[in-house]
Design an enzyme around this catalytic site. Structure first.
Site, PDB file in Angstrom:
ATOM      1  CE1 TYR A   1       0.274   0.313   7.419  1.00 24.79           C
ATOM      2  CE2 TYR A   1      -1.322   1.476   7.651  1.00 24.79           C
ATOM      3  CZ  TYR A   1       0.173   1.481   7.603  1.00 24.79           C
ATOM      4  OH  TYR A   1       0.388   3.026   7.643  1.00 24.79           O
TER       5      TYR A   1
ATOM      6  CE  LYS B   1      -2.290   1.470   4.331  1.00 28.04           C
ATOM      7  NZ  LYS B   1      -1.410   2.808   3.992  1.00 28.04           N
TER       8      LYS B   1
ATOM      9  CD  GLU C   1       6.120   6.470   1.015  1.00 31.42           C
ATOM     10  OE1 GLU C   1       4.404   7.066   0.607  1.00 31.42           O
ATOM     11  OE2 GLU C   1       6.076   5.962   0.644  1.00 31.42           O
TER      12      GLU C   1
ATOM     13  CG  LEU D   1       1.506   3.012   0.163  1.00 33.08           C
ATOM     14  CD1 LEU D   1       1.525   1.470   0.100  1.00 33.08           C
ATOM     15  CD2 LEU D   1       0.521   3.418   0.940  1.00 33.08           C
TER      16      LEU D   1
END
Ligand code: PLP
Length: 285
Positions: free
Chosen positions: A33, A149, A182, A207
């Site tokens: 996505y 992702k 993250e 990411l």
């Protein structure tokens, strides 16, 4: 006004916008996505988001459903049909519909494409940034390919829920060495006591956020010193500032980590300046 979703070639009202029970996205989270910010009806950093999408698809060997130009037209059309001024456009591509079997379908079938768009409360976002957010730390127990992702986000869901249950807005994942990787849906940053901007290098452990990439330009333009290296939770507790970045939140100051105030416990000057300068460095389409 009913919201409109693009589903496999058709623009449909949300109540009619459905996917097949044997879509591999539904069965296996076998898909990818992207989320782009929409500002003043235009897409922010579409080119970079589309480049990352191509990479995610190719890493998972999912076919490209249509040309980048066609995808761009559909994204803009979905934004237009939903009358989105300030908000987001969400795009999801899965390995399509096939009888349930773990290995890839043979022969390969058409990937499924879903695109939605919605408005955000921009003033509410500014108020939140002026107030700052709390984060909590959680163990990073995700798979090894978080650089893709993918729609497989169960650890992120659990992390976000843990944050919510502790009255925090974001969770920061921490690796086995006690270093922050993250956020559950954002990249993590701190300002060290000697004024350096620290964030983890975009290797496989995180990411590579598009907001993160653009922010590197903003940091340079501001004459700030950047250090791309992993930082520990202790360093974050002792930081003068902290913040997160993502397409939907831009730069959001963090004022508490695990209940401890960061710096003075209010949004920092650097994070606030980076937020206000961000869109000068972004691309609009
Ligand atoms: N890291 C994770 C795990 C995310 O889910 C996101 C965004 O959703 C980001 C980082 C930030 O990426 P971007 O700036 O491209 O939105």
């Amino acid at each position: 006004m009913s919201r409109i979703a693009y589903v496999n070639g058709r623009y449909l009202p949300h109540r009619a916008a459905t996917v097949h029970v044997e879509d591999r996205g539904y069965q296996f989270a076998d898909g990818v996505y992207e989320v782009c910010e929409v500002r003043g009806g235009r897409l922010v950093d579409e080119r970079r988001h589309m480049a990352r999408l191509q990479r995610s698809l190719s890493e998972l060997r999912i076919a490209q459903p249509m040309s980048p130009a066609a995808l761009s037209i559909v994204m803009h059309e979905t934004v237009r049909r939903n009358r989105v001024g300030d908000g987001i456009v969400y795009l999801q591509i899965t390995r399509g519909i096939a009888r349930r079997d773990f290995a890839f379908p043979e022969p390969a079938n058409a990937p499924s494409v879903v695109i939605t768009a919605r408005n955000f409360d921009r003033e509410g976002g500014e108020r939140l940034a002026a107030k700052g957010i709390s984060v909590v730390t959680v163990a990073d127990d995700r798979w090894g390919r978080v650089d893709i992702k993918s729609i497989s986000l169960l650890p992120n869901v659990l992390a976000k829920q843990a944050a919510r249950e502790q009255n925090a807005r974001e969770a920061w994942f921490v690796d086995r060495d006690g270093k922050v990787t993250e956020g559950a849906s954002s990249n993590a940053w701190i300002i060290s006591r000697d004024g350096r901007v620290l964030t983890r290098p975009a290797e496989r452990g995180i990411l590579r956020g598009i907001t993160r990439t653009v922010l590197l330009d903003v940091i340079e333009a501001q004459g700030l010193v950047l250090e791309e290296r992993p930082f520990t939770v202790e360093e974050a507790y002792g930081a003068t500032e902290a913040f997160i970045t993502s397409a939907s939140q831009i730069v959001l100051p963090v004022v508490r980590i695990d209940g401890r105030p960061v710096g003075a416990g209010i949004p920092g000057k650097v994070a606030t300046a980076l937020r206000s300068k961000f869109h000068r460095h972004a691309e609009f389409s």
